[in-house]
Design a protein around this motif. Sequence first.
Motif, PDB file in Angstrom:
ATOM      1  N   ARG A   1       0.790  -1.389   0.053  1.00  0.00           N
ATOM      2  CA  ARG A   1       0.080   0.089   0.050  1.00  0.00           C
ATOM      3  C   ARG A   1       0.863   1.194   0.161  1.00  0.00           C
ATOM      4  NH1 ARG A   1      -3.220   1.510   3.734  1.00  0.00           N
ATOM      5  NH2 ARG A   1      -1.927   0.957   5.488  1.00  0.00           N
TER       6      ARG A   1
ATOM      7  N   ASP B   1      -2.557   8.327   0.838  1.00  0.00           N
ATOM      8  CA  ASP B   1      -4.130   7.857   0.192  1.00  0.00           C
ATOM      9  C   ASP B   1      -4.962   9.272   0.550  1.00  0.00           C
ATOM     10  OD1 ASP B   1      -6.254   6.893  -0.889  1.00  0.00           O
ATOM     11  OD2 ASP B   1      -6.729   5.249   1.000  1.00  0.00           O
ATOM     12  N   THR B   2      -5.435   9.456  -0.800  1.00  0.00           N
ATOM     13  CA  THR B   2      -6.185  10.853  -1.046  1.00  0.00           C
ATOM     14  C   THR B   2      -7.655  10.447  -1.400  1.00  0.00           C
ATOM     15  OG1 THR B   2      -5.530  11.020  -3.280  1.00  0.00           O
ATOM     16  CG2 THR B   2      -4.159  12.272  -1.627  1.00  0.00           C
ATOM     17  N   THR B   3      -7.754   9.271  -1.442  1.00  0.00           N
ATOM     18  CA  THR B   3      -9.222   8.770  -1.678  1.00  0.00           C
ATOM     19  C   THR B   3     -10.396   9.631  -0.925  1.00  0.00           C
ATOM     20  OG1 THR B   3      -8.405   6.570  -2.064  1.00  0.00           O
ATOM     21  CG2 THR B   3     -11.061   6.697  -1.885  1.00  0.00           C
ATOM     22  N   LEU B   4     -10.208   9.628   0.446  1.00  0.00           N
ATOM     23  CA  LEU B   4     -11.422  10.516   1.056  1.00  0.00           C
ATOM     24  C   LEU B   4     -11.381  12.007   0.527  1.00  0.00           C
ATOM     25  CD1 LEU B   4     -11.169   9.129   4.660  1.00  0.00           C
ATOM     26  CD2 LEU B   4     -12.762   8.583   2.913  1.00  0.00           C
ATOM     27  N   GLU B   5     -10.133  12.460   0.237  1.00  0.00           N
ATOM     28  CA  GLU B   5     -10.094  13.794  -0.178  1.00  0.00           C
ATOM     29  C   GLU B   5     -10.941  13.995  -1.584  1.00  0.00           C
ATOM     30  OE1 GLU B   5      -7.542  12.281   1.441  1.00  0.00           O
ATOM     31  OE2 GLU B   5      -7.075  13.542   2.961  1.00  0.00           O
ATOM     32  N   ASP B   6     -10.518  13.063  -2.491  1.00  0.00           N
ATOM     33  CA  ASP B   6     -10.946  13.057  -3.671  1.00  0.00           C
ATOM     34  C   ASP B   6     -12.412  13.101  -3.860  1.00  0.00           C
ATOM     35  OD1 ASP B   6      -8.251  13.099  -4.532  1.00  0.00           O
ATOM     36  OD2 ASP B   6      -8.344  11.121  -5.181  1.00  0.00           O
ATOM     37  N   ILE B   7     -12.932  11.965  -2.884  1.00  0.00           N
ATOM     38  CA  ILE B   7     -14.411  11.789  -2.667  1.00  0.00           C
ATOM     39  C   ILE B   7     -15.069  13.179  -2.379  1.00  0.00           C
ATOM     40  CG2 ILE B   7     -16.115  10.595  -1.509  1.00  0.00           C
ATOM     41  CD1 ILE B   7     -14.407   8.188  -2.088  1.00  0.00           C
TER      42      ILE B   7
END
Length: 146
Positions: free
Chosen positions: A45, A82-88
């Motif tokens: 990861r 991991d920028t998944t939350l920011e992207d969402i």
Amino acid sequence: MAPKLPASQTAPTPANENAGHASPAASDAIVNLYLLLSDHYDKARKAYAEGWDDERVAKEAGLSPVLVAERREKDFGPLVKDTTLEDIAAATLALAQEVAGLEGEIDALQRATASAITTCGRLKVSLNALRKAQGRLSAPAVVKAA
């Protein structure tokens, strides 16, 4: 000045250039660093386990965060956030703004439609009144019997 030994008699160069320079405490700290990285850094990861980062590893190992970051980068890989939350969150905000804009346009269209319906109704009443007047004026004159 000490006499220079022939090349065949010089001391061998250690395999690790730092060998012989590190104190036992420093060696233990480096070993501890690698144990901590093995336990808390996920190579696949490219991220630390929850609650871990270079700062915490440095504190636990008794080393500088810069050294920890260098060793982790070199031997375990880069740290990828991991920028998944920011992207969402950004996509959600953009979509919410677009929906709000469309709702505003729909409200404006509904007001315009209501106004057009009212105007059309009023014009129909006027049109019917004009048709009646036209019908009365274009009818042949009726002679009244005496």
